[in-house]
Design an enzyme around this catalytic site. Structure first.
Site, PDB file in Angstrom:
ATOM      1  N   GLY A  33      29.716  28.068  55.470  1.00 50.30           N
ATOM      2  CA  GLY A  33      28.305  27.859  55.137  1.00 50.30           C
ATOM      3  C   GLY A  33      27.477  29.057  55.566  1.00 50.30           C
ATOM      4  O   GLY A  33      27.970  30.184  55.565  1.00 50.30           O
ATOM      5  N   GLU A  34      26.201  28.820  55.916  1.00 50.14           N
ATOM      6  CA  GLU A  34      25.253  29.868  56.339  1.00 50.14           C
ATOM      7  C   GLU A  34      24.834  30.796  55.203  1.00 50.14           C
ATOM      8  O   GLU A  34      23.936  31.604  55.363  1.00 50.14           O
ATOM      9  CB  GLU A  34      25.817  30.753  57.475  1.00 50.14           C
ATOM     10  CG  GLU A  34      26.246  30.048  58.715  1.00 50.14           C
ATOM     11  CD  GLU A  34      26.843  30.978  59.767  1.00 50.14           C
ATOM     12  OE1 GLU A  34      27.263  30.470  60.811  1.00 50.14           O
ATOM     13  OE2 GLU A  34      26.914  32.209  59.538  1.00 50.14           O
ATOM     14  N   GLY A  35      25.545  30.747  54.075  1.00 51.06           N
ATOM     15  CA  GLY A  35      25.326  31.730  53.020  1.00 51.06           C
ATOM     16  C   GLY A  35      26.320  32.872  53.084  1.00 51.06           C
ATOM     17  O   GLY A  35      26.139  33.904  52.433  1.00 51.06           O
TER      18      GLY A  35
END
Length: 351
Positions: free
Chosen positions: A318-320
């Protein structure tokens, strides 16, 4: 007119004339037609989005990372405690997280926003606040949020985009932080598709078999209690969603309204994309899938969105982070269509 209604009213289909011109140009380059695969798809899609025959490199690349907490973690669906969300926000702000490293490598800016972290508002230099409420409610016993809060979360994402992305052409990637957020994401996917929860629910942060079965049971209970309407994106978001999911849906809708390509990350941003698509089907024309997550439901999400991932990296952070890896790929597609010679220019015989 509300910000959401105004944004939805601005979303148009990409320019098909520019798409066709870009495809003709790609077929005239010194290569067999279609031999650069998805790179060519990216180039002609960008042409349509930017409304020019030859897409331009972004003047600004921004990863927008939204943080929010989830009441459903009270059910014990995650391997990590909720206090990890604010701890990771501080890590983002210090530049020490995976997204910081990959965005730096790509020459992109990272913006971190608190849209609904549990507890009192966080006060930290560099943190953008677009708080809707202090975490969602536990959707295993009732709605995650009210319909009004769902709208506010989407509008917070639209406003964040408008405030943080000023240059054009721009390229935006989305990411998130929120312990427990694969649970609402799986619930959103189940609500929109009617697929069995067992088939689309994964291990998230790495839970064991026993906790996975418990997580599946919690999602089923939440869907039974709330009965989200698959034909109403706001109903799905408010009943089983998350604030950062609503915020990312808002960023996607804002990008579609502004003619900005938006790069999806993994499973959670995929849930946001489904909400955005439900509210504005044309918004998917502005989405790019960066990678295929190892979360089992992500492939189903991308199929429903009609998107092909650029990469298969077995990622699930996640997080980008996956979206940040797409920046150089997208820029490579722009350079190919602009800088590669045609058969005529190179004096090469066409096959």
């Amino acid at each position: 007119m509300t910000l959401l209604a105004e944004t939805l009213s601005k979303i148009q289909a990409p320019d098909q004339t520019c798409v066709e011109q870009a495809k003709q140009r790609l077929d005239s380059l010194t290569k067999p037609p279609g031999s650069l695969g998805i790179l060519e798809d990216i180039a002609w899609r960008l042409a349509g989005i930017q409304r020019v025959p030859l897409p331009q490199l972004p003047r600004e690349k921004v990863s927008l990372v939204l943080a929010g907490d989830h009441g459903v973690v009270a059910e014990g669906v995650s391997a990590f405690p909720q206090e990890v969300t604010p701890q990771m926000i501080f890590n983002f702000l210090q530049g020490g997280a995976g997204i910081n490293v990959l965005a730096r490598q790509a020459g992109a800016k990272v913006v971190v926003a608190d849209i609904g972290v549990a507890g009192p508002p966080l006060e930290k230099t560099g943190l953008v606040s677009c708080r809707v409420k202090s975490g969602t409610d536990n959707f295993a016993v009732g709605p995650a949020m009210s319909r009004e809060e769902a709208v506010k979360s989407i509008e917070a994402g639209i406003s964040l985009l408008q405030q943080q992305v000023k240059e054009r052409p721009a390229l935006v990637a989305i990411g998130e932080m929120g312990i427990g957020n694969t649970t609402p994401s799986a619930a959103i996917l189940a609500a929109f598709t009617g697929m069995p929860v067992e088939e689309i629910t994964g291990r998230g942060t790495g839970i064991d078999n026993q906790r996975l079965q418990h997580k599946i049971a919690v999602i089923k209970r939440g869907l039974e209690v709330n009965r989200p309407d698959a034909n109403d994106g706001l109903d799905v978001l408010s009943k089983v969603g998350g604030l950062e999911i609503g915020g990312m849906a808002g960023i996607i809708l804002g990008c579609a309204a502004e003619g900005i390509p938006v790069v999806l990350d993994g499973f959670i941003s995929g849930a946001a994309a489904l909400v955005a698509q439900s509210l504005a089907p044309l918004s998917r024309e502005y989405m790019f899938a960066s990678h295929g997550s190892v979360e089992p439901g992500h492939r189903i999400m991308l199929e429903k969105l009609g998107l092909k991932p650029m990469l298969q990296m077995e990622m699930r952070l996640g997080e980008g982070t996956g979206a940040a890896l797409a920046y150089p790929i997208i820029e490579s597609a722009v350079r190919i269509i602009n800088e590669m010679a045609t058969f005529a220019e190179a004096g090469v015989s066409k096959g």
